[in-house]
Design an enzyme around this catalytic site. Sequence first.
Site, PDB file in Angstrom:
ATOM      1  CG  ASP A  34     -21.880  15.219  -8.194  1.00 18.46           C
ATOM      2  OD1 ASP A  34     -22.928  14.922  -8.782  1.00 18.46           O
ATOM      3  OD2 ASP A  34     -21.721  16.284  -7.564  1.00 18.46           O
ATOM      4  CB  THR A  73     -25.180  18.267  -6.023  1.00 22.96           C
ATOM      5  OG1 THR A  73     -25.002  17.911  -7.393  1.00 22.96           O
ATOM      6  CG2 THR A  73     -23.841  18.225  -5.312  1.00 22.96           C
ATOM      7  CE  LYS A 155     -21.068  19.458  -8.778  1.00 20.14           C
ATOM      8  NZ  LYS A 155     -22.394  18.836  -9.028  1.00 20.14           N
ATOM      9  CG  ASP A 156     -20.044  25.717  -2.862  1.00 24.12           C
ATOM     10  OD1 ASP A 156     -20.976  24.952  -3.165  1.00 24.12           O
ATOM     11  OD2 ASP A 156     -20.025  26.922  -3.193  1.00 24.12           O
ATOM     12  CG  ASP A 286     -22.887  16.459 -11.451  1.00 22.81           C
ATOM     13  OD1 ASP A 286     -23.971  15.851 -11.562  1.00 22.81           O
ATOM     14  OD2 ASP A 286     -22.814  17.694 -11.357  1.00 22.81           O
ATOM     15  CG  HIS A 474     -28.859  14.986 -11.609  1.00 24.25           C
ATOM     16  ND1 HIS A 474     -29.112  15.744 -10.489  1.00 24.25           N
ATOM     17  CD2 HIS A 474     -27.666  15.436 -12.095  1.00 24.25           C
ATOM     18  CE1 HIS A 474     -28.113  16.594 -10.287  1.00 24.25           C
ATOM     19  NE2 HIS A 474     -27.222  16.437 -11.244  1.00 24.25           N
TER      20      HIS A 474
END
Length: 540
Positions: A34, A73, A155-156, A286, A474
């Site tokens: 990420d 994402t 992350k989910d 990230d 981003h």
Amino acid sequence: MKSLFSFAAATVIAAQAPAQPAPVPKLIVALSIDQLSGDLYDEYRPVLLGGIGRLSQGTVFRNGYQSHNATETCPGHSTIMTGSRPSRTGIIANYWFDLTQQRSDKGVYCAEDERVPGSSSTAYTVSPYHLRVPTLGDLLKRAQLGSRNVAVAGKDRSAIMMGGRAVDQRWYWDGKTFVTDLKGAAVPRSVAAAKQAVANAIAEDRPALQMPALCQRKSQVVPIEGGGAPVGGGAFARKAGDPRSFRNSPEFDGATLALAASLIEEMQLGRGASTDIISIGLAGTDVIGHSYGTQGAEMCLQLFSMDRDLGDFFRLLDGKGIDYMVVLTADHGGQDVPERRRLQGVSGAARVDAKLNAKDVGAAVGSQLGLKGPVLYGEGSFGDMYVDRALSAADQARAKSAAVAAFRGHPQVEAVFTKEQLAAAPSPTSPPDRWTLIDKTRASFDPERSGDFVVLLKRDITPIANTASYVATHGSPWDYDRRVPILFWRRGMSRNERNDAIETVDIMPTLAASLGLAIDRNSIDGECLTGIAGISCTSR
């Protein structure tokens, strides 16, 4: 300091003699780092000699693109294993708005199912409900009896978008530990062991990390505008009992890889009659990019740590004799903090005007036209903007015209495209490095979910005014957010450096070709990549 990956994974994996490679790989390892931009990869590649160093000996596309405008994402992860752009996956952003909803929260989270009673865009039930297309894992499970599809991520939304619907195991971080959205399934012993290792790590103090020479040279404290703490000093010391600091440290990726390695061992992935897939989303780069920027000592420490943990992960797979193929890419890139960029000579780097957002512009338009209500809905200063449906049709048209004019007239705005403009624009077919702004925005456009208009900020404008939580981000159409590395590696693959511009949607059909899995070309946006050793594109 020994990494969490090393001591957790070592408890469940022991070495075996290597097996003979098979014509078709027995395990696909799909890695998303990420916020690993093409710029970061180019800069650090010469000094990352672990996992990144290994993969860089395979086929390297340094000019990969998350080609769409909404470089976030969820959209980015939705492209990697589906072969489709957000305009086809339906994942236009991390969050969008559905003004027809009955609930008071009109926002929609990309990985929620808002049909669940009591759900909101911030307190939601994790689900692949919004993903409109199958992943490679979904398709492989239909085609090959016995194939397993596993997803593990920080992350989910990463685990959801890469894994898809037909997953055998899916685990992701919820802020305190790793959890799953799969109901009623027993917790594998490997997951329980990994969760306990994480809990033990969080329960201990951590001293500051020692910095390699390169990171020492990047250790310069930079003050941050907007209320945020200074960045650039490195360290990552933390007190016991703080899961947020654990997540915001290089340890986080090690924990994710440890969990992935443990599931590979317990499920015997890559050692059955059919090919298995594990998708791994590493979120540390990230989180650290948002918290500290991309050019300081913190990012330097993160990349060295992630590279070491990836190297350990690959060596463990080697020791099990698994014939595996790796693809590594990123969901998007990222931009450094404007304060440091100005010090480096980028005079136009700036933070967005605090009043340039849907709420304030909507209020101004409402005052101008005598309209009540929020008038505009949007996540912030850029992206999809929605006109309040509580207004009459005539007032909606007036509000939209005034709001578009207000955004277009702001000096920090590069372009505004209306829904009508985007609906009329053709999907781009040229190489992604040649796309216009409307091409990029069209690739993120969904007629049901996209806004009434889309706002694009100028290059070098950071869309964060209040820096109390995050200092960098981003999401722009500019190449520092779009360009990402795409690396393919398999044991015995010859080194192959490629400079041609490709898209992340090309990954899925290329992996499918390596498995001999036929894909309907009309069902995806990507193309099988030619010239990769051991992969023939004739099986599409």
